[in-house]
Design a protein around this motif. Structure first.
Motif, PDB file in Angstrom:
ATOM      1  N   PRO A  15      -5.383   5.370  -6.213  1.00 18.22           N
ATOM      2  CA  PRO A  15      -5.221   3.940  -5.912  1.00 18.22           C
ATOM      3  C   PRO A  15      -4.602   3.158  -7.075  1.00 18.22           C
ATOM      4  O   PRO A  15      -3.736   2.298  -6.862  1.00 18.22           O
ATOM      5  N   LEU A  16      -5.005   3.459  -8.291  1.00 16.17           N
ATOM      6  CA  LEU A  16      -4.429   2.792  -9.463  1.00 16.17           C
ATOM      7  C   LEU A  16      -2.958   3.145  -9.619  1.00 16.17           C
ATOM      8  O   LEU A  16      -2.112   2.279  -9.888  1.00 16.17           O
ATOM      9  N   LEU A  17      -2.630   4.401  -9.427  1.00 17.55           N
ATOM     10  CA  LEU A  17      -1.253   4.853  -9.538  1.00 17.55           C
ATOM     11  C   LEU A  17      -0.366   4.199  -8.482  1.00 17.55           C
ATOM     12  O   LEU A  17       0.721   3.706  -8.777  1.00 17.55           O
ATOM     13  N   THR A  18      -0.816   4.160  -7.241  1.00 20.16           N
ATOM     14  CA  THR A  18       0.001   3.571  -6.182  1.00 20.16           C
ATOM     15  C   THR A  18       0.138   2.060  -6.354  1.00 20.16           C
ATOM     16  O   THR A  18       1.202   1.508  -6.081  1.00 20.16           O
ATOM     17  N   ALA A  19      -0.902   1.387  -6.819  1.00 18.51           N
ATOM     18  CA  ALA A  19      -0.800  -0.052  -7.079  1.00 18.51           C
ATOM     19  C   ALA A  19       0.229  -0.330  -8.169  1.00 18.51           C
ATOM     20  O   ALA A  19       1.013  -1.275  -8.070  1.00 18.51           O
ATOM     21  N   THR A  20       0.240   0.497  -9.194  1.00 16.37           N
ATOM     22  CA  THR A  20       1.211   0.342 -10.277  1.00 16.37           C
ATOM     23  C   THR A  20       2.622   0.581  -9.768  1.00 16.37           C
ATOM     24  O   THR A  20       3.544  -0.185 -10.059  1.00 16.37           O
ATOM     25  N   TYR A  21       2.810   1.622  -8.999  1.00 13.46           N
ATOM     26  CA  TYR A  21       4.129   1.941  -8.438  1.00 13.46           C
ATOM     27  C   TYR A  21       4.626   0.808  -7.545  1.00 13.46           C
ATOM     28  O   TYR A  21       5.777   0.385  -7.629  1.00 13.46           O
ATOM     29  N   ARG A  22       3.755   0.298  -6.694  1.00 11.34           N
ATOM     30  CA  ARG A  22       4.147  -0.736  -5.734  1.00 11.34           C
ATOM     31  C   ARG A  22       4.428  -2.078  -6.385  1.00 11.34           C
ATOM     32  O   ARG A  22       5.060  -2.935  -5.770  1.00 11.34           O
ATOM     33  N   SER A  23       3.965  -2.286  -7.600  1.00  9.01           N
ATOM     34  CA  SER A  23       4.213  -3.563  -8.270  1.00  9.01           C
ATOM     35  C   SER A  23       5.295  -3.465  -9.342  1.00  9.01           C
ATOM     36  O   SER A  23       5.512  -4.413 -10.079  1.00  9.01           O
ATOM     37  N   SER A  24       5.985  -2.337  -9.400  1.00  2.00           N
ATOM     38  CA  SER A  24       7.051  -2.144 -10.390  1.00  2.00           C
ATOM     39  C   SER A  24       8.416  -2.316  -9.728  1.00  2.00           C
ATOM     40  O   SER A  24       8.695  -1.686  -8.707  1.00  2.00           O
ATOM     41  N   ASN A  34       6.148  -3.928  -2.986  1.00  2.00           N
ATOM     42  CA  ASN A  34       5.324  -4.978  -2.384  1.00  2.00           C
ATOM     43  C   ASN A  34       6.202  -6.081  -1.802  1.00  2.00           C
ATOM     44  O   ASN A  34       5.981  -6.538  -0.680  1.00  2.00           O
ATOM     45  N   ARG A  35       7.202  -6.537  -2.562  1.00  2.00           N
ATOM     46  CA  ARG A  35       8.096  -7.598  -2.097  1.00  2.00           C
ATOM     47  C   ARG A  35       8.893  -7.126  -0.881  1.00  2.00           C
ATOM     48  O   ARG A  35       9.088  -7.879   0.066  1.00  2.00           O
ATOM     49  N   MET A  36       9.340  -5.882  -0.899  1.00  2.15           N
ATOM     50  CA  MET A  36      10.150  -5.364   0.207  1.00  2.15           C
ATOM     51  C   MET A  36       9.331  -5.202   1.490  1.00  2.15           C
ATOM     52  O   MET A  36       9.828  -5.489   2.572  1.00  2.15           O
ATOM     53  N   MET A  37       8.101  -4.743   1.366  1.00  2.00           N
ATOM     54  CA  MET A  37       7.279  -4.479   2.558  1.00  2.00           C
ATOM     55  C   MET A  37       6.467  -5.688   3.012  1.00  2.00           C
ATOM     56  O   MET A  37       6.284  -5.899   4.202  1.00  2.00           O
ATOM     57  N   LEU A  38       5.969  -6.475   2.065  1.00  2.00           N
ATOM     58  CA  LEU A  38       5.063  -7.571   2.402  1.00  2.00           C
ATOM     59  C   LEU A  38       5.719  -8.945   2.310  1.00  2.00           C
ATOM     60  O   LEU A  38       5.166  -9.921   2.798  1.00  2.00           O
ATOM     61  N   GLY A  39       6.852  -9.023   1.636  1.00  2.00           N
ATOM     62  CA  GLY A  39       7.531 -10.298   1.472  1.00  2.00           C
ATOM     63  C   GLY A  39       6.980 -11.134   0.337  1.00  2.00           C
ATOM     64  O   GLY A  39       7.389 -12.277   0.157  1.00  2.00           O
ATOM     65  N   CYS A  40       6.046 -10.586  -0.426  1.00  2.00           N
ATOM     66  CA  CYS A  40       5.473 -11.302  -1.567  1.00  2.00           C
ATOM     67  C   CYS A  40       4.901 -10.280  -2.536  1.00  2.00           C
ATOM     68  O   CYS A  40       4.757  -9.116  -2.208  1.00  2.00           O
ATOM     69  N   GLU A  41       4.611 -10.768  -3.725  1.00  2.00           N
ATOM     70  CA  GLU A  41       3.968  -9.906  -4.709  1.00  2.00           C
ATOM     71  C   GLU A  41       2.459  -9.962  -4.511  1.00  2.00           C
ATOM     72  O   GLU A  41       1.922 -10.976  -4.072  1.00  2.00           O
ATOM     73  N   VAL A  42       1.801  -8.881  -4.804  1.00  2.00           N
ATOM     74  CA  VAL A  42       0.348  -8.811  -4.711  1.00  2.00           C
ATOM     75  C   VAL A  42      -0.216  -9.154  -6.086  1.00  2.00           C
ATOM     76  O   VAL A  42       0.144  -8.523  -7.077  1.00  2.00           O
ATOM     77  N   LEU A  43      -1.053 -10.176  -6.133  1.00  2.00           N
ATOM     78  CA  LEU A  43      -1.640 -10.589  -7.407  1.00  2.00           C
ATOM     79  C   LEU A  43      -2.818  -9.702  -7.759  1.00  2.00           C
ATOM     80  O   LEU A  43      -3.669  -9.429  -6.919  1.00  2.00           O
TER      81      LEU A  43
END
Length: 66
Positions: A15-24, A34-43
């Motif tokens: 989970p930590l690895l995927t969160a890091t990947y998705r926010s890079s 995150n921006r591409m799939m959700l339309g926003c950044e996850v805080l």
């Protein structure tokens, strides 16, 4: 680096690895997954703590769209 000597706990860190990947940001798109799939950044909590995130922006609620 995070797995123990027997490498049996690596799945605890996924989970930590995927969160890091998705926010890079990615070089090809210039956007995070995150921006591409959700339309926003996850805080993340640390974003607010270190002052990276602007939490003063009002967010739309679902009642605005109903």
């Amino acid at each position: 680096c995070y797995a123990n000597d027997n490498q049996k706990n690596w799945n605890e860190y996924l989970p930590l690895l995927t969160a890091t990947y998705r926010s890079s940001p990615h070089v090809c798109t210039g956007f995070t997954p995150n921006r591409m799939m959700l339309g926003c950044e996850v805080l993340q909590p640390h974003d607010i703590e270190i002052g990276v995130a602007d939490i003063s922006v009002s967010r739309a609620t679902s009642s605005k769209y109903s």
